[in-house]
Scaffold this motif. Sequence first.
Motif, PDB file in Angstrom:
ATOM      1  N   ARG A   1      61.036  67.234  21.895  1.00  0.00           N
ATOM      2  CA  ARG A   1      61.902  66.719  22.957  1.00  0.00           C
ATOM      3  C   ARG A   1      63.089  65.923  22.404  1.00  0.00           C
TER       4      ARG A   1
ATOM      5  N   ARG B   1      67.591  69.009  23.246  1.00  0.00           N
ATOM      6  CA  ARG B   1      68.125  68.052  24.217  1.00  0.00           C
ATOM      7  C   ARG B   1      69.401  68.594  24.871  1.00  0.00           C
TER       8      ARG B   1
ATOM      9  N   LYS C   1      68.233  70.988  27.445  1.00  0.00           N
ATOM     10  CA  LYS C   1      67.732  70.230  28.587  1.00  0.00           C
ATOM     11  C   LYS C   1      68.890  69.788  29.486  1.00  0.00           C
TER      12      LYS C   1
ATOM     13  N   ARG D   1      69.618  70.832  33.341  1.00  0.00           N
ATOM     14  CA  ARG D   1      69.770  69.779  34.348  1.00  0.00           C
ATOM     15  C   ARG D   1      71.110  69.877  35.078  1.00  0.00           C
TER      16      ARG D   1
ATOM     17  N   TRP E   1      58.863  70.676  30.537  1.00  0.00           N
ATOM     18  CA  TRP E   1      59.911  69.661  30.448  1.00  0.00           C
ATOM     19  C   TRP E   1      61.257  70.234  30.888  1.00  0.00           C
ATOM     20  N   LEU E   2      61.526  71.469  30.512  1.00  0.00           N
ATOM     21  CA  LEU E   2      62.798  72.095  30.856  1.00  0.00           C
ATOM     22  C   LEU E   2      62.814  72.641  32.285  1.00  0.00           C
TER      23      LEU E   2
END
Length: 344
Positions: free
Chosen positions: A124, A130, A133, A137, A190-191
């Motif tokens: 992560r 990142r 990610k 987002r 997480w993604l």
Amino acid sequence: MTIHIGLIGGGNISQTHARAALAIPGVDIAAIYGTNVERVSHLSNEFQAQPYSDFDAFLSHRPMDLVMIGSPSGLHATQGIAAAERGLHVLTEKPIDISTTRADALIHAAEKSGVKLGVLFQDRMKPHIRKLKQWVRDGVLGEIFLVDARVKWYRPPEYYEHSRWRGTLALDGGGALINQAVHTVDLLVWLLGDVVRVCARISTALHKIEAEDTAVAILEFSSGARGVLQATTAAYPGFPRRVEITGAKGTVVLEHDLIVAADFCDADAPVIEPVVRDENQSASSAVVSDFHGHQALIHDFLAAIKEDRPPACDGHQGRRSIAVIEAIYRAAQHPEPAAKSDVG
């Protein structure tokens, strides 16, 4: 102020934990506990720490502010609970434990004792992950509808033969899926969010172990996206992990923890520079040669203690991957081709 860390475990990963922690100013390895006296003695000499073979005596060592757990996966919750009850913060290696029941017990103990609990999913913290990610987002890929994740690694027979716990249901909780692919499962949730339905098959294709060395799963995410996960430790000689994410506006390919392709239909979409693919030892070796991801996560955990905030991957976050893996194992037990298992 110096932060004093106690290590639980005497294997390769504990050495990685120590190297990563000591790269942070103001950190000291105070004590090391393990059942292998020779290994613990070696690590203690290397890092100038007090060795312990008695767990209760180890937990009583002071000064000690937190423990980092690198023992077999099935011991994480038991040892973490004992540390939390002594007022010690807990940072455990992945997975948080081998079941959501044990994970919940550890989470509850940490919250009851008022200590921080973190799980070492260091991917992560890697720069390209990142960046991916952030793109997800910010909607750069548009609505994501398809994911392909491949963990086609190789572990030689002695990897399991020389270990009392790897590939066992009692201490590893499974095989290639829960040990090696858990990082990728964490990355996916997480993604992309929680997994709500699963169809899966597992097998022991090559290794003489109790658990699976090969798993294939079809995942349905709460967003409606669907994906395929392949995980094995039987793919000689071992290939880099690869994750492909496709949305309405384009596709991104992650390999060697680097974005190696990013193609978007939007002319204003971000552009990545060509990357040099480094050698990813994880595909063929359990030894962690690059500890910078661990270092970043440990640094964040120490900041979370100081600032009294949740760490980058707390217990609740660490639980999510185990919930998915439990669902995959449940689904794989059903013979029907369309068998589905709710994730809980």
